[in-house]
Enzyme design. Structure first.
Site, short mmCIF file in Angstrom:
data_model
loop_
_atom_site.label_atom_id
_atom_site.label_comp_id
_atom_site.label_asym_id
_atom_site.label_seq_id
_atom_site.Cartn_x
_atom_site.Cartn_y
_atom_site.Cartn_z
CB CYS A 164 -2.23 1.22 7.17
SG CYS A 164 -3.51 1.02 8.38
CG HIS A 209 -3.93 5.82 5.68
ND1 HIS A 209 -4.00 4.81 4.74
CD2 HIS A 209 -4.32 5.27 6.85
CE1 HIS A 209 -4.43 3.70 5.32
NE2 HIS A 209 -4.63 3.95 6.60
CD GLU A 211 -3.02 6.47 1.66
OE1 GLU A 211 -1.91 6.73 2.17
OE2 GLU A 211 -3.72 5.52 2.04
#
Ligand code: XMP
Length: 539
Positions: free
Chosen positions: A103, A194, A196
Site C-alpha cells: 500500500c 493488503h 495480511e
C-alpha cells in the site's frame, strides 16, 4: 492509505529495557503508521520466520546489522505527498535486500524511485478483484485462481500512475493497472492491496512467496526454539544464585512467563498469587493444582479476600473500583514479598504488543475509555530488575510456548479475564452474596459454552449481575430477584468485538440452568451490542 493510527515512537528500542533482538535471517517490518503493521509481523511469524517491527526511519546501518533476509514496508494513514509524511532512510532502496512494499509502502517505493503517484480516479476501500498478468511471477504464484483472478482487500486513496523505470506490472484491477509490480533485478516488489488481512484469501500464500520464496528467510522460529532461546536468555540474565519473584494472576501471560522462568532456574523462582476474592469459581484451586502439584513450582497463595471486600465496601463507581483494586493489589504484593526475603528480580508477562505500544502512552491517554488496571502490573519504582521472557512474543506464540512447556489447555487456551475480576461484572456494590451468585452463573455460562464446543471460537463469554430486580413466577409462587445478563463476543484482539450469534438452544439451556440453580436470579437477558459502541465489559 488506510484507517488511521498515529505514528508512534521507535518500536522495539525506545522504552524497551531489553531490546528485542532480531534472529538473523528473518524479516524486518518497517512501520509507517499502519494499524496493520503488527499484523504483518504476526503473519510472518506464522510462517515460522522471526520478524520484528521497526520504526520507519530506522537508520540503514542499524537495520543491516540485524542481517534480515527481507524487508516489508507497511501501509500508512499518510499520503506520499504529505510533506511531513513518514519517509525511510534513502539508502533503503539500494541496500540489496529484497523489499516488499504494501500500500503506502509501494507508493513510496514508486515515488522515491522516479515514478508517479497521484490521487486515485476511484478510491478503493474494501474487497476488489485483481487480475494477475504474470502467473509465473515468484510473488503471485498460486495466489489467483485458474484464470488468474484473486479477491483482495484494498484501502487506498492514492495510486501509482506511472511506475519507475525497470518496474513491470504483475496484476491489475478495474481502477489501477499497478495492483502489483516489481523490479526483479533490484529485488523490489510491491502490492497495492493488503495480504495480511483475512479478507485477502491468497494473502498468506503471497507473504510466503515473498518471505520464503524470494527473501529465503530461515523458517527456524518454532516453539521449541523459542523456549530454548528464552530459557538460555533467562539463565544468562539471572545468573547462578539470584532469586526471582513472580506475581501469578491466573491469566495466560503470567502463567507462561512463570513456567519459562521455572524451566530456567527451578526452585529459585517464587510465585505469589493474591486471591482478592474477585476470581471465578475454582480459580485458586486450579492454580494450585497446575503450578504447585503438577509443575512442582513454589507458589505462595495469599488470602486477601476480606481485605479487598472491605476496601470495596459500598463502592459503585467502576473507575473507583478499578483504582481500589489496583492499589490494594500493590500493597498486598509488597507486604508479602517483603516477608518472603530478598529478591533481585521480578518476572513479568509483558508481551511484544505492549513493548511496541509502550511509546504511545501519550496519544492513548487522550482516548482513554476505561482505566485498564493490569492487576499484577506493578509500579515501576519497585526495587527489582525485570525479567520479561515474553517481551518478543505475540499472544498466539505465548500460548504455543505454554503448551510446549506442558501447561494444560485449561490455563493456556482460556478466554481473557479482566484484572479487576468479577468486581466490574457486578453493577453496583460488590458483596460476598452477589459475588457468589455471579460466580455460579458465570460457571454455568462457560460450562454450557464448552459443552457446545464453542469456547475457543468465542473471545469472551461471561455473566453480568445487574442491580435491576424483576418479578418472576416459580411453582405457584411469585419471585422477585435480579436480572442477569449474558455477554458473548467474537473478536481478534479485544479492540473491536461483535456479539456472538449463539444458537437459541444454547441460550435456552444457559437461561434455564441459571434461573434454576442460582436462586437470586429470576430473569436472564442476552447482550446484543457490538464494540463499538459498547465495550466488552459492562463497567
Ligand atoms: P473493554 O471492556 O474495554 O475490554 O472492551 C477489552 C478487553 O480488556 C479486558 N479488560 C480489562 N483487563 N484490566 C484488565 O486486565 C481491566 O481493568 C480491564 N477492563 C477490561 C476485557 O475483559 C476485554 O478482554
Amino acid at each position: 492509505m488506510h484507517p488511521q493510527r498515529r505514528l508512534r515512537g521507535r518500536a522495539g528500542s525506545v522504552g524497551a529495557k531489553q531490546p528485542v533482538d532480531m534472529v538473523h535471517g528473518g524479516i524486518v517490518v518497517l512501520d509507517f503508521g499502519s494499524q496493520f503493521a503488527q499484523l504483518i509481523t504476526r503473519r510472518v511469524r506464522e510462517l515460522n520466520v522471526h520478524a520484528v517491527l521497526l520504526h520507519y526511519d530506522t537508520p540503514i546501518a542499524e537495520l543491516l546489522a540485524r542481517k534480515p533476509a527481507g524487508i516489508i514496508l507497511s501501509g500508512s494513514p499518510s499520503s506520499v505527498y504529505d510533506t511531513d509524511g513518514p519517509k525511510p532512510d534513502a539508502a533503503l532502496w539500494t541496500c540489496g535486500i529484497p523489499i516488499l512494499g504494501i500500500c503506502y509502502g509501494v507508493q513510496l517505493m514508486a515515488q522515491q524511485l522516479g515514478g508517479e503517484v497521484g490521487p486515485s480516479v476511484r478510491r478503493e476501500y474494501g474487497p476488489a478483484d485483481i487480475q494477475v498478468s504474470d502467473a509465473s511471477s515468484p510473488l503471485l504464484r498460486g495466489v489467483g485462481d485458474a484464470d488468474g483472478r484473486a479477491r483482495v482487500w484494498m484501502s487506498h486513496g492514492d495510486s501509482i500512475i506511472a511506475p519507475p523505470t525497470g518496474f513491470t506490472p504483475l496484476a491489475i484491477t478495474d481502477s489501477t493497472p499497478y495492483a502489483a509490480l516489481a523490479n526483479e533485478a533490484k529485488k523490489l516488489w510491491g502490492i497495492q492491496f493488503h495480504p495480511e488481512v483475512v479478507h485477502t484469501p491468497g494473502g498468506k500464500r503471497l507473504l510466503e512467496n515473498f518471505v520464503v520464496g524470494i527473501a529465503k528467510a530461515e523458517q527456524s522460529w518454532t516453539r521449541g526454539r523459542i523456549v530454548a532461546d528464552s530459557v538460555a536468555a533467562i539463565s544468562a540474565q539471572v545468573g547462578a544464585t539470584d532469586q526471582v519473584l513472580c506475581a501469578l494472576s491466573g491469566g495466560v501471560d503470567s502463567a507462561v512467563a512463570a513456567a519459562l522462568v521455572h524451566r530456567a532456574i527451578g526452585d529459585r523462582l517464587t510465585c505469589v498469587y493474591v486471591d482478592h476474592g474477585l476470581m471465578r469459581k475454582r480459580e485458586s484451586e486450579l492454580l494450585r493444582e497446575v503450578f504447585a502439584e503438577t509443575l512442582g513450582m513454589k507458589i505462595v497463595m495469599v488470602d486477601a479476600r476480606t481485605r479487598f471486600l472491605n476496601a470495596l465496601d459500598g463502592v459503585e463507581d467502576p473507575e473507583e473500583k478499578r483504582k481500589i483494586i489496583g492499589r490494594e493489589f500493590i500493597r498486598v504484593f509488597e507486604e508479602e514479598s517483603a516477608k518472603l526475603g530478598s529478591f533481585r528480580f521480578l518476572a513479568q508477562g509483558t508481551l511484544y504488543p505492549d513493548v511496541i505500544e509502550s511509546t504511545s502512552k501519550d496519544t492513548k491517554a487522550a482516548q482513554k475509555i476505561k482505566t485498564h488496571h493490569n492487576v499484577g502490573g506493578l509500579p515501576e519504582d519497585l526495587a527489582f530488575e525485570l525479567v520479561e521472557p515474553l517481551r518478543a512474543l505475540f499472544k498466539d506464540e505465548v500460548r504455543a510456548v505454554g503448551l510446549e512447556l506442558g501447561l494444560p489447555e485449561s490455563v493456556v487456551l482460556r478466554q481473557p479475564f479482566p484484572g479487576p475480576g468479577l468486581a466490574i461484572r457486578i453493577i453496583g456494590p460488590v458483596t460476598e452474596e452477589r459475588l457468589s451468585a455471579l460466580r455460579d452463573a458465570d460457571w454455568i455460562v462457560v460450562d454450557e459454552i464448552k459443552k457446545a464446543n464453542l469456547y475457543r471460537s468465542i473471545w469472551q463469554s461471561f455473566a453480568i449481575l445487574t442491580p435491576v430486580r424483576s418479578v418472576g413466577v416459580m411453582g405457584d409462587g411469585r419471585t422477585y430477584g435480579n436480572v442477569l445478563a449474558i455477554r458473548a463476543v467474537t473478536s481478534e484482539d479485544g479492540m473491536t468485538a461483535d456479539w456472538a450469534r449463539l444458537p437459541f438452544e444454547l441460550l435456552e439451556r444457559i437461561s434455564a440452568r441459571i434461573v434454576n440453580e442460582v436462586p437470586s436470579v429470576t430473569r436472564v437477558v442476552y447482550d446484543i451490542t457490538s464494540k463499538p459502541p459498547a465495550t466488552i465489559e459492562w463497567e
